[in-house]
Design a protein around this motif. Structure first.
Motif, PDB file in Angstrom:
ATOM      1  N   ASP A 505      21.925  -7.995  12.168  1.00  0.00           N
ATOM      2  CA  ASP A 505      20.710  -7.406  11.644  1.00  0.00           C
ATOM      3  C   ASP A 505      20.960  -7.210  10.056  1.00  0.00           C
ATOM      4  O   ASP A 505      19.849  -7.231   9.191  1.00  0.00           O
ATOM      5  CB  ASP A 505      20.194  -6.138  12.542  1.00  0.00           C
ATOM      6  CG  ASP A 505      19.690  -6.374  13.556  1.00  0.00           C
ATOM      7  OD1 ASP A 505      19.099  -7.354  14.060  1.00  0.00           O
ATOM      8  OD2 ASP A 505      20.108  -5.557  14.460  1.00  0.00           O
ATOM      9  N   ALA A 506      22.002  -7.040   9.531  1.00  0.00           N
ATOM     10  CA  ALA A 506      22.481  -6.521   8.218  1.00  0.00           C
ATOM     11  C   ALA A 506      22.456  -7.632   7.415  1.00  0.00           C
ATOM     12  O   ALA A 506      22.618  -7.443   5.992  1.00  0.00           O
ATOM     13  CB  ALA A 506      23.597  -5.714   8.094  1.00  0.00           C
ATOM     14  N   VAL A 507      22.417  -8.933   8.015  1.00  0.00           N
ATOM     15  CA  VAL A 507      22.680 -10.090   6.918  1.00  0.00           C
ATOM     16  C   VAL A 507      21.697 -10.191   5.776  1.00  0.00           C
ATOM     17  O   VAL A 507      21.902 -10.435   4.609  1.00  0.00           O
ATOM     18  CB  VAL A 507      22.688 -11.366   7.793  1.00  0.00           C
ATOM     19  CG1 VAL A 507      22.645 -12.789   6.768  1.00  0.00           C
ATOM     20  CG2 VAL A 507      23.985 -11.243   8.572  1.00  0.00           C
ATOM     21  N   MET A 517      31.614 -10.287  -3.389  1.00  0.00           N
ATOM     22  CA  MET A 517      31.420  -9.318  -2.208  1.00  0.00           C
ATOM     23  C   MET A 517      30.415  -9.666  -1.110  1.00  0.00           C
ATOM     24  O   MET A 517      30.679  -9.401  -0.006  1.00  0.00           O
ATOM     25  CB  MET A 517      30.614  -8.023  -3.171  1.00  0.00           C
ATOM     26  CG  MET A 517      31.414  -7.262  -3.872  1.00  0.00           C
ATOM     27  SD  MET A 517      32.355  -6.055  -3.284  1.00  0.00           S
ATOM     28  CE  MET A 517      33.017  -4.988  -4.349  1.00  0.00           C
ATOM     29  N   ARG A 518      29.382 -10.564  -1.687  1.00  0.00           N
ATOM     30  CA  ARG A 518      28.643 -10.986  -0.413  1.00  0.00           C
ATOM     31  C   ARG A 518      29.139 -11.814   0.737  1.00  0.00           C
ATOM     32  O   ARG A 518      29.115 -11.533   1.673  1.00  0.00           O
ATOM     33  CB  ARG A 518      27.464 -11.997  -1.133  1.00  0.00           C
ATOM     34  CG  ARG A 518      26.566 -12.634  -0.113  1.00  0.00           C
ATOM     35  CD  ARG A 518      25.683 -13.808  -0.717  1.00  0.00           C
ATOM     36  NE  ARG A 518      24.854 -14.364   0.236  1.00  0.00           N
ATOM     37  CZ  ARG A 518      25.406 -15.409   1.136  1.00  0.00           C
ATOM     38  NH1 ARG A 518      26.488 -15.842   0.615  1.00  0.00           N
ATOM     39  NH2 ARG A 518      24.513 -15.938   1.878  1.00  0.00           N
ATOM     40  N   SER A 519      30.118 -12.746   0.119  1.00  0.00           N
ATOM     41  CA  SER A 519      30.799 -13.557   1.224  1.00  0.00           C
ATOM     42  C   SER A 519      31.776 -12.875   1.942  1.00  0.00           C
ATOM     43  O   SER A 519      31.966 -12.911   3.049  1.00  0.00           O
ATOM     44  CB  SER A 519      31.477 -14.822   0.432  1.00  0.00           C
ATOM     45  OG  SER A 519      30.459 -15.632   0.005  1.00  0.00           O
ATOM     46  N   CYS A 520      32.400 -11.764   1.326  1.00  0.00           N
ATOM     47  CA  CYS A 520      33.460 -11.083   1.977  1.00  0.00           C
ATOM     48  C   CYS A 520      32.553 -10.003   3.071  1.00  0.00           C
ATOM     49  O   CYS A 520      33.462  -9.781   3.916  1.00  0.00           O
ATOM     50  CB  CYS A 520      34.242  -9.987   0.881  1.00  0.00           C
ATOM     51  SG  CYS A 520      35.430 -10.891  -0.077  1.00  0.00           S
ATOM     52  N   GLU A 524      32.894 -12.032   8.264  1.00  0.00           N
ATOM     53  CA  GLU A 524      33.216 -11.816   9.572  1.00  0.00           C
ATOM     54  C   GLU A 524      32.016 -11.947  10.493  1.00  0.00           C
ATOM     55  O   GLU A 524      32.056 -12.235  11.747  1.00  0.00           O
ATOM     56  CB  GLU A 524      33.687 -10.149   9.787  1.00  0.00           C
ATOM     57  CG  GLU A 524      34.456 -10.109  11.107  1.00  0.00           C
ATOM     58  CD  GLU A 524      34.918  -8.485  11.125  1.00  0.00           C
ATOM     59  OE1 GLU A 524      35.150  -8.085  12.257  1.00  0.00           O
ATOM     60  OE2 GLU A 524      35.246  -8.209   9.996  1.00  0.00           O
ATOM     61  N   ILE A 525      30.808 -11.542  10.085  1.00  0.00           N
ATOM     62  CA  ILE A 525      29.347 -11.735  10.716  1.00  0.00           C
ATOM     63  C   ILE A 525      29.288 -12.950  10.855  1.00  0.00           C
ATOM     64  O   ILE A 525      28.776 -13.628  12.221  1.00  0.00           O
ATOM     65  CB  ILE A 525      28.658 -11.014   9.849  1.00  0.00           C
ATOM     66  CG1 ILE A 525      28.666  -9.426   9.978  1.00  0.00           C
ATOM     67  CG2 ILE A 525      27.270 -11.078  10.864  1.00  0.00           C
ATOM     68  CD1 ILE A 525      27.674  -8.821   8.909  1.00  0.00           C
ATOM     69  N   ARG A 543      17.171 -14.603  12.221  1.00  0.00           N
ATOM     70  CA  ARG A 543      17.174 -14.517  10.830  1.00  0.00           C
ATOM     71  C   ARG A 543      18.445 -14.689   9.951  1.00  0.00           C
ATOM     72  O   ARG A 543      18.626 -15.250   9.186  1.00  0.00           O
ATOM     73  CB  ARG A 543      16.504 -12.999  10.412  1.00  0.00           C
ATOM     74  CG  ARG A 543      15.075 -13.010  10.913  1.00  0.00           C
ATOM     75  CD  ARG A 543      14.654 -11.458  10.882  1.00  0.00           C
ATOM     76  NE  ARG A 543      13.226 -11.468  11.238  1.00  0.00           N
ATOM     77  CZ  ARG A 543      12.642 -10.176  11.174  1.00  0.00           C
ATOM     78  NH1 ARG A 543      13.197  -9.279  11.133  1.00  0.00           N
ATOM     79  NH2 ARG A 543      11.262 -10.001  11.515  1.00  0.00           N
ATOM     80  N   ALA A 544      19.442 -14.229  10.726  1.00  0.00           N
ATOM     81  CA  ALA A 544      20.788 -14.077  10.046  1.00  0.00           C
ATOM     82  C   ALA A 544      21.216 -15.726   9.805  1.00  0.00           C
ATOM     83  O   ALA A 544      21.754 -16.163   8.968  1.00  0.00           O
ATOM     84  CB  ALA A 544      21.761 -13.325  10.803  1.00  0.00           C
ATOM     85  N   ARG A 545      20.965 -16.545  11.019  1.00  0.00           N
ATOM     86  CA  ARG A 545      21.151 -18.107  10.852  1.00  0.00           C
ATOM     87  C   ARG A 545      20.551 -18.838   9.738  1.00  0.00           C
ATOM     88  O   ARG A 545      21.316 -19.194   8.829  1.00  0.00           O
ATOM     89  CB  ARG A 545      21.142 -18.710  11.914  1.00  0.00           C
ATOM     90  CG  ARG A 545      21.873 -18.344  13.442  1.00  0.00           C
ATOM     91  CD  ARG A 545      21.807 -19.027  14.318  1.00  0.00           C
ATOM     92  NE  ARG A 545      22.373 -18.699  15.594  1.00  0.00           N
ATOM     93  CZ  ARG A 545      21.811 -17.900  16.523  1.00  0.00           C
ATOM     94  NH1 ARG A 545      20.404 -17.785  16.255  1.00  0.00           N
ATOM     95  NH2 ARG A 545      22.271 -17.421  17.641  1.00  0.00           N
ATOM     96  N   ARG A 546      19.280 -18.258   9.509  1.00  0.00           N
ATOM     97  CA  ARG A 546      18.568 -19.123   8.405  1.00  0.00           C
ATOM     98  C   ARG A 546      18.946 -18.524   7.102  1.00  0.00           C
ATOM     99  O   ARG A 546      19.105 -19.462   6.084  1.00  0.00           O
ATOM    100  CB  ARG A 546      17.182 -18.558   8.619  1.00  0.00           C
ATOM    101  CG  ARG A 546      16.330 -18.927   9.740  1.00  0.00           C
ATOM    102  CD  ARG A 546      14.946 -18.486   9.873  1.00  0.00           C
ATOM    103  NE  ARG A 546      14.208 -19.061  11.066  1.00  0.00           N
ATOM    104  CZ  ARG A 546      13.105 -18.601  11.263  1.00  0.00           C
ATOM    105  NH1 ARG A 546      12.536 -17.601  10.501  1.00  0.00           N
ATOM    106  NH2 ARG A 546      12.542 -18.990  12.559  1.00  0.00           N
ATOM    107  N   VAL A 547      19.414 -17.279   6.702  1.00  0.00           N
ATOM    108  CA  VAL A 547      20.094 -16.816   5.710  1.00  0.00           C
ATOM    109  C   VAL A 547      21.414 -17.553   5.376  1.00  0.00           C
ATOM    110  O   VAL A 547      21.764 -17.973   4.320  1.00  0.00           O
ATOM    111  CB  VAL A 547      20.122 -15.280   5.503  1.00  0.00           C
ATOM    112  CG1 VAL A 547      21.140 -14.766   4.444  1.00  0.00           C
ATOM    113  CG2 VAL A 547      18.898 -14.479   5.532  1.00  0.00           C
ATOM    114  N   LEU A 548      22.132 -17.461   6.438  1.00  0.00           N
ATOM    115  CA  LEU A 548      23.301 -18.120   6.086  1.00  0.00           C
ATOM    116  C   LEU A 548      23.596 -19.715   5.866  1.00  0.00           C
ATOM    117  O   LEU A 548      24.327 -20.298   5.330  1.00  0.00           O
ATOM    118  CB  LEU A 548      24.388 -17.706   7.332  1.00  0.00           C
ATOM    119  CG  LEU A 548      24.763 -16.478   7.483  1.00  0.00           C
ATOM    120  CD1 LEU A 548      25.777 -15.996   8.858  1.00  0.00           C
ATOM    121  CD2 LEU A 548      25.733 -15.831   6.326  1.00  0.00           C
TER     122      LEU A 548
END
Length: 566
Positions: A505-507, A517-520, A524-525, A543-548
């Motif tokens: 949810d935090a992605v 900072m972003r990639s670190c 893990e997520i 939603r996290a998959r779309r962002v990543l």
């Protein structure tokens, strides 16, 4: 007729003059007969009074009807094959299936009647229908509106797993859903009644087994003549055939396998064992729920015995002193709140964050204890005269208002603490609890003003459920990430290690951080983000998959080791 002085005529019988009885000479007494003297008449055995369970929870008077059994069996089979390893769509479908089955049991009542009505109904025999009269909706159990509200709350709490990826949040919602679902099928309005209601589902599962077995043996589906066992067998055969041929078609075509892969159950040994465990757990829960819905227990009268009201001085003196103590503390808090950090440093010699962290937990305990004090005082205080009622309203009302100021002070301290050290799950949950306690004080103030609190216990539980749903609506993991990202952009301080342990949810919020900072924070997520099938579909993870997918993680482990984590 006879004239005076005449001789009376002899008495005559139906056929003539009555014969005089011959004189009987007393003779020797006859020997006593066998068994003489006669035995004393046996004292009739009084029926044993019914037990508390028999009076409060007699259970359905008839056997389980086929409609209820078929609906429960279909819900059990459907829910047990869903993927329940992580929060997803399967939990919501299972909750809807179970609610539909229990709603069917509520509509099709097998001779259900109110335990209260059974004790108060007239004894004249009614028509020989073989079933007891319908139970009123609000006697001995929750009314239809309350029952529907608790059921809707149960489904809403379980639905959180479909929209939020935070496992800790779903665990809290699942525990609350068990409590709300129990109240939906059992009732209970008083505090003691609700506590007893929580213990009933396991016992209902045990008592429902013979009830269901009798229904399987004796009942037939209306108009079809097909027994319940054959219906269950047909459903089981259908499930086996669909699974078998679905797996064969999946192995024959990759496109078809991607299409239905999430719909088919896992037939590995571990998957079969898990399915059997879910089948037993869900089946027992639904069967016990159907048993309770068909004939709910009478929890209305489960209240503590009324105690003798205390003397006015017994409760007035402690409350007056407590009000004075609260007033002194509130004056200090007002000085702190409006005097700024300088007052804290001059008085306590601490930093403002240390002062906030050290005082919040004590204020939280004070808030909870104050609710207990108000509950006891409201119960024991005399209210016979107008003066007593005014005194109760004045003292308890003052304590309630002062407690609201303490709640505000505790929330302010936690806000300062979060600004100094960052937002975390624990701090957010505790702040939510404090807001809920503040709402309870408002409700207590209303109850004190009206001197009537029969509605308060149900609202205590109801507002707790609403507070948890409100927390889920805020999306706590994303809110925590946004607060910490905003703090980093302002101060340059960030705890990357903590943020990397948040859920998917935090992605979207962590995507705002600059590299590396972003990639670190997202590494893990992204590594632990699973591939969901149909039944495990989750909006937060999608939603996290779309962002990543749009911006993949690029930082290496070496880049992250050199980051400062505050």
């Amino acid at each position: 007729m006879t004239s005076p002085g005449s001789t009376p005529l002899p008495a005559t019988g139906p056929t003539g003059p009555a014969q005089a009885a011959p004189a009987v000479r007393p003779g020797p007494a006859a020997p006593p007969a066998a068994g003489w003297p006669p035995a004393a008449p046996a004292t009739p055995l009084l029926p044993r009074p019914p037990s508390v369970i028999a009076r409060r929870w007699p259970g359905p008077s008839g056997d389980a009807v086929p409609t209820v059994l078929v609906a429960s069996a279909a819900a059990v089979v459907g829910a047990s094959v869903l993927t329940m390893v992580r929060p997803g769509l399967g939990w919501l479908v299972a909750a809807l299936a179970g609610t539909a089955a229990l709603s069917t049991a509520a509509v099709v009542r097998s001779g259900a009647s109110s335990p209260v009505a059974a004790r108060t109904a007239p004894t004249e025999p009614g028509p020989a229908t073989g079933a007891e009269p319908a139970r009123p909706g609000a006697t001995g159990a929750p009314g239809r509106v309350a029952q529907a509200a608790w059921a809707a709350a149960t489904v809403a709490l379980i639905a959180v797993g479909t929209f939020r990826a935070a496992g800790w949040l779903f665990a809290l919602c699942l525990v609350a859903a068990v409590g709300a679902g129990t109240l939906a099928v059992t009732g209970g309005r008083s505090p003691f009644g609700m506590l007893v209601a929580v213990t009933l589902p396991p016992a209902a599962t045990v008592r429902a087994l013979p009830w269901a077995v009798r229904g399987v043996r004796t009942n037939r589906s209306a108009g079809s003549g097909i027994g319940f066992g054959r219906i269950v067998t047909s459903l089981a055969v259908s499930a086996v055939l669909l699974t078998l041929f679905g797996l064969l078609f999946s192995s024959a075509d990759a496109v078809f396998a991607n299409l239905v892969g999430g719909l088919l159950p896992d037939i590995a040994p571990a998957g079969v064992i898990g399915w059997l465990l879910r089948l037993a757990l869900i089946g027992g829960g639904l069967l016990g729920g159907a048993y309770l819905v068909t004939r709910p227990p009478d929890l209305e009268g489960l209240r503590p015995a009324s105690s003798r009201p205390a003397h006015r001085l017994e409760w007035t003196l402690p409350l007056v002193l407590l009000d004075a103590l609260f007033a002194a503390f509130v004056l200090v808090q007002l000085t702190v709140l409006f005097g700024g950090a300088g007052h804290v440093l001059r008085t306590a010699g601490l930093t403002y964050a240390q002062y906030a962290r050290g005082g919040f937990w004590q204020l939280l305990a004070v808030t909870a204890l104050t609710l207990l004090v108000i509950a006891i005082a409201a119960r024991r205080a005399p209210k016979a005269t107008r003066g007593d009622r005014l005194l109760v309203r004045g003292l308890l009302g003052t304590l309630t208002v002062l407690s609201l100021v303490i709640v505000a002070s505790a929330l302010y301290r936690m806000q300062v603490y979060a600004d100094a050290y960052g937002a975390t799950r624990l701090r957010l949950v505790v702040s939510t609890i404090e807001i809920w306690l503040g709402l309870l004080f408002v409700l207590v103030g209303v109850a004190v003003a009206r001197l009537w609190a029969e509605w308060l216990p149900r609202l205590v539980v109801g507002t707790a459920v609403l507070a948890l749903l409100g927390l889920a609506l805020l999306n706590p993991d994303r809110l925590i990430a946004e607060r910490n990202v905003d703090r980093y952009l302002e101060t340059g301080r960030l705890d990357v290690n903590y943020l990397s342990g948040l859920s998917a949810d935090a992605v979207p919020a962590l995507d705002r951080l600059p590299e590396p900072m972003r990639s670190c924070a997202l590494g893990e997520i992204a590594a632990e983000l699973p591939r969901d099938g149909f039944w495990a579909a989750n909006l937060g993870r999608e939603r996290a998959r779309r962002v990543l997918h749009t911006t993949p993680v690029r930082a290496s482990v070496t880049d992250c080791l050199g980051l400062q984590r505050w």
